[in-house]
Scaffold this motif. Structure first.
Motif, PDB file in Angstrom:
ATOM      1  N   SER A 254     -54.700  29.846   9.684  1.00 48.87           N
ATOM      2  CA  SER A 254     -53.436  29.444  10.317  1.00 48.87           C
ATOM      3  C   SER A 254     -52.709  30.684  10.834  1.00 48.87           C
ATOM      4  N   PRO A 255     -51.764  30.500  11.780  1.00 52.51           N
ATOM      5  CA  PRO A 255     -50.989  31.652  12.270  1.00 52.51           C
ATOM      6  C   PRO A 255     -50.244  32.379  11.158  1.00 52.51           C
ATOM      7  N   SER A 256     -49.668  31.613  10.204  1.00 49.46           N
ATOM      8  CA  SER A 256     -48.903  32.298   9.143  1.00 49.46           C
ATOM      9  C   SER A 256     -49.848  33.042   8.194  1.00 49.46           C
ATOM     10  N   ALA A 257     -51.069  32.499   8.005  1.00 46.22           N
ATOM     11  CA  ALA A 257     -52.062  33.208   7.164  1.00 46.22           C
ATOM     12  C   ALA A 257     -52.455  34.520   7.829  1.00 46.22           C
ATOM     13  N   PHE A 258     -52.562  34.506   9.148  1.00 51.36           N
ATOM     14  CA  PHE A 258     -52.911  35.727   9.888  1.00 51.36           C
ATOM     15  C   PHE A 258     -51.790  36.762   9.786  1.00 51.36           C
ATOM     16  N   GLU A 259     -50.535  36.325   9.974  1.00 44.74           N
ATOM     17  CA  GLU A 259     -49.386  37.240   9.857  1.00 44.74           C
ATOM     18  C   GLU A 259     -49.341  37.867   8.462  1.00 44.74           C
ATOM     19  N   ARG A 260     -49.609  37.030   7.468  1.00 44.04           N
ATOM     20  CA  ARG A 260     -49.595  37.505   6.079  1.00 44.04           C
ATOM     21  C   ARG A 260     -50.714  38.536   5.874  1.00 44.04           C
ATOM     22  N   TRP A 261     -51.888  38.242   6.422  1.00 43.48           N
ATOM     23  CA  TRP A 261     -53.010  39.175   6.284  1.00 43.48           C
ATOM     24  C   TRP A 261     -52.661  40.535   6.892  1.00 43.48           C
ATOM     25  N   CYS A 262     -51.985  40.522   8.040  1.00 41.64           N
ATOM     26  CA  CYS A 262     -51.621  41.777   8.721  1.00 41.64           C
ATOM     27  C   CYS A 262     -50.826  42.693   7.788  1.00 41.64           C
ATOM     28  N   ASP A 263     -49.842  42.135   7.088  1.00 41.90           N
ATOM     29  CA  ASP A 263     -49.033  42.935   6.156  1.00 41.90           C
ATOM     30  C   ASP A 263     -49.821  43.274   4.888  1.00 41.90           C
ATOM     31  N   ASN A 264     -50.599  42.310   4.400  1.00 43.63           N
ATOM     32  CA  ASN A 264     -51.380  42.555   3.176  1.00 43.63           C
ATOM     33  C   ASN A 264     -52.374  43.692   3.366  1.00 43.63           C
ATOM     34  N   ARG A 265     -52.905  43.795   4.562  1.00 35.88           N
ATOM     35  CA  ARG A 265     -53.904  44.829   4.856  1.00 35.88           C
ATOM     36  C   ARG A 265     -53.304  46.226   4.614  1.00 35.88           C
ATOM     37  N   ILE A 266     -52.036  46.385   4.969  1.00 35.07           N
ATOM     38  CA  ILE A 266     -51.368  47.687   4.769  1.00 35.07           C
ATOM     39  C   ILE A 266     -51.200  47.949   3.264  1.00 35.07           C
ATOM     40  N   ILE A 267     -50.822  46.921   2.513  1.00 33.17           N
ATOM     41  CA  ILE A 267     -50.652  47.080   1.060  1.00 33.17           C
ATOM     42  C   ILE A 267     -52.002  47.412   0.403  1.00 33.17           C
ATOM     43  N   GLN A 268     -53.063  46.771   0.879  1.00 33.00           N
ATOM     44  CA  GLN A 268     -54.404  47.079   0.332  1.00 33.00           C
ATOM     45  C   GLN A 268     -54.791  48.531   0.632  1.00 33.00           C
ATOM     46  N   THR A 269     -54.353  49.017   1.781  1.00 27.29           N
ATOM     47  CA  THR A 269     -54.663  50.397   2.182  1.00 27.29           C
ATOM     48  C   THR A 269     -54.033  51.408   1.219  1.00 27.29           C
ATOM     49  N   ILE A 270     -52.818  51.090   0.742  1.00 25.04           N
ATOM     50  CA  ILE A 270     -52.107  52.069  -0.106  1.00 25.04           C
ATOM     51  C   ILE A 270     -52.370  51.871  -1.600  1.00 25.04           C
ATOM     52  N   SER A 271     -52.959  50.727  -1.977  1.00 27.98           N
ATOM     53  CA  SER A 271     -53.134  50.415  -3.407  1.00 27.98           C
ATOM     54  C   SER A 271     -53.854  51.494  -4.229  1.00 27.98           C
ATOM     55  N   PRO A 272     -54.892  52.160  -3.688  1.00 26.46           N
ATOM     56  CA  PRO A 272     -55.559  53.192  -4.495  1.00 26.46           C
ATOM     57  C   PRO A 272     -54.634  54.308  -4.980  1.00 26.46           C
ATOM     58  N   GLN A 273     -53.451  54.447  -4.347  1.00 28.70           N
ATOM     59  CA  GLN A 273     -52.522  55.518  -4.741  1.00 28.70           C
ATOM     60  C   GLN A 273     -51.978  55.320  -6.151  1.00 28.70           C
ATOM     61  N   LYS A 274     -52.124  54.111  -6.686  1.00 26.57           N
ATOM     62  CA  LYS A 274     -51.652  53.861  -8.055  1.00 26.57           C
ATOM     63  C   LYS A 274     -52.386  54.757  -9.052  1.00 26.57           C
ATOM     64  N   TYR A 275     -53.563  55.236  -8.642  1.00 26.65           N
ATOM     65  CA  TYR A 275     -54.404  56.011  -9.586  1.00 26.65           C
ATOM     66  C   TYR A 275     -54.397  57.506  -9.273  1.00 26.65           C
ATOM     67  N   GLN A 276     -53.532  57.922  -8.347  1.00 25.12           N
ATOM     68  CA  GLN A 276     -53.430  59.349  -8.026  1.00 25.12           C
ATOM     69  C   GLN A 276     -52.286  59.944  -8.846  1.00 25.12           C
ATOM     70  N   ALA A 277     -52.406  61.212  -9.193  1.00 23.65           N
ATOM     71  CA  ALA A 277     -51.317  61.799  -9.984  1.00 23.65           C
ATOM     72  C   ALA A 277     -50.767  63.087  -9.382  1.00 23.65           C
ATOM     73  N   PHE A 278     -51.539  63.758  -8.529  1.00 20.72           N
ATOM     74  CA  PHE A 278     -51.120  65.100  -8.114  1.00 20.72           C
ATOM     75  C   PHE A 278     -50.911  65.257  -6.614  1.00 20.72           C
TER      76      PHE A 278
END
Length: 322
Positions: A254-278
């Motif tokens: 659906s269009p709203s699922a696509f819009e949601r995916w667009c924003d989620n993709r950015i959050i998925q991109t930054i998620s690995p930073q939870k495990y960085q410390a330095f």
């Protein structure tokens, strides 16, 4: 370098505990009505005494709090420039339209950026484009001249939006922080995909698409534009062979699922930073996560205000960082 960020990351780790999780968002959706949502947010410490009962003031205050945290950490704001580009280019767009049409619109500018509205308005009105950063000068002049002579607001938007994407991408390439490189790549690719989808729906020409899309590594804009001419199925087929295959599935849904995916993709991109410390990564990720959180709350409040059913609101809700 690593020592420099140890304190900042420790502080961010403490603040991450306060970020909304998926279950907190679910509680917000479960509120009976708009008023109860505001009460829930105030109980969670959102806004301040002056914003009580005023959603817009509350969300603005939350945005301000993000940058207060960053300033407290004494990290050079240059690291966050890429995140402010959309707001600066928005100010440019508003100033060009104001200067060319003579219409005065209240509250259309962002003031919390490198070039606040009052300054941008004056630069464009006086046609002193040389006062702008190099990455904006050409687009500002081109957009101004084109709107003045053609009256085509869409072309004006297209010129400025493209310049914003190019600026984000260049900032990514220049950065020595992996998170900014990844963020820039994802942001530009997702924007190009959005342009393809919108252009397909509105039967735009390939020339229009190539003017609007910005080059990036993970998407071939020529192939994407050609796919858009072939229809929505062709766009999905193209995406299946890229790192954005999930976007193809969202488009089919659906269009709203696509819009949601667009924003989620950015959050998925930054998620690995939870495990960085330095590195500076977790700090930048926190800023993006907070902005995503505010955007999600805005979507829920808007849904409640318009009496949308909870399931319909849930469909639009973004993925959380924590």
């Amino acid at each position: 370098m690593s020592e420099q960020y140890t304190y900042a990351v420790a502080r961010i780790r403490a603040l991450e505990v306060g970020l909304f999780s998926g279950s907190t968002i679910e509680q917000l959706i479960a509120c009976q009505d708009y008023g109860q949502c505001l009460q829930f947010l105030e109980e969670k410490g959102w806004g301040d005494s002056e914003s009580s009962g005023n959603a817009e003031a509350m969300l603005t205050r939350e945005e301000e709090k993000i940058w207060e945290v960053v300033k407290d950490l004494h990290i050079d704001m240059e690291h966050f420039a890429v995140l402010s580009y959309p707001k600066i280019f928005h100010n440019l767009k508003a100033a060009v339209k104001e200067a060319c049409t003579g219409a005065k619109i209240q509250h259309i500018y962002y003031e919390d950026v490198q070039i606040p509205g009052s300054v941008m308005s004056e630069i464009v009105r006086e046609k002193e484009f040389g006062r702008l950063p190099a990455y904006m000068q050409h687009a500002a002049e081109e957009a101004y001249e084109s709107l003045l002579h053609t009256g085509d607001g869409q072309l004006c938007d297209c010129i400025i939006d493209r310049a914003a994407l190019d600026a984000i991408y260049e900032a990514g390439k220049r950065s020595d922080a992996a998170i900014i490189r990844d963020y820039a790549e994802s942001t530009v690719a997702v924007a190009d995909i959005k342009i393809a989808v919108r252009s397909q729906k509105t039967a735009k020409s390939i020339e229009f698409m190539k003017r609007a899309m910005a080059e990036c590594e993970s998407v071939n804009v020529d192939q994407l534009a050609k796919a858009a001419l072939g229809g929505m199925d062709a766009i999905r087929d193209y995406l299946q062979g890229t790192a954005y295959a999930e976007g193809a599935e969202a488009l089919a849904e659906s269009p709203s699922a696509f819009e949601r995916w667009c924003d989620n993709r950015i959050i998925q991109t930054i998620s690995p930073q939870k495990y960085q410390a330095f590195t500076i990564g977790p700090v930048i990720a926190y800023v993006i996560a907070r902005q995503n959180e505010i955007k999600t709350v805005r979507i829920i409040l808007s849904g409640k205000l318009n009496d949308l059913p909870d399931d319909s609101i849930r469909e639009r809700v973004r993925e959380m960082y924590v």
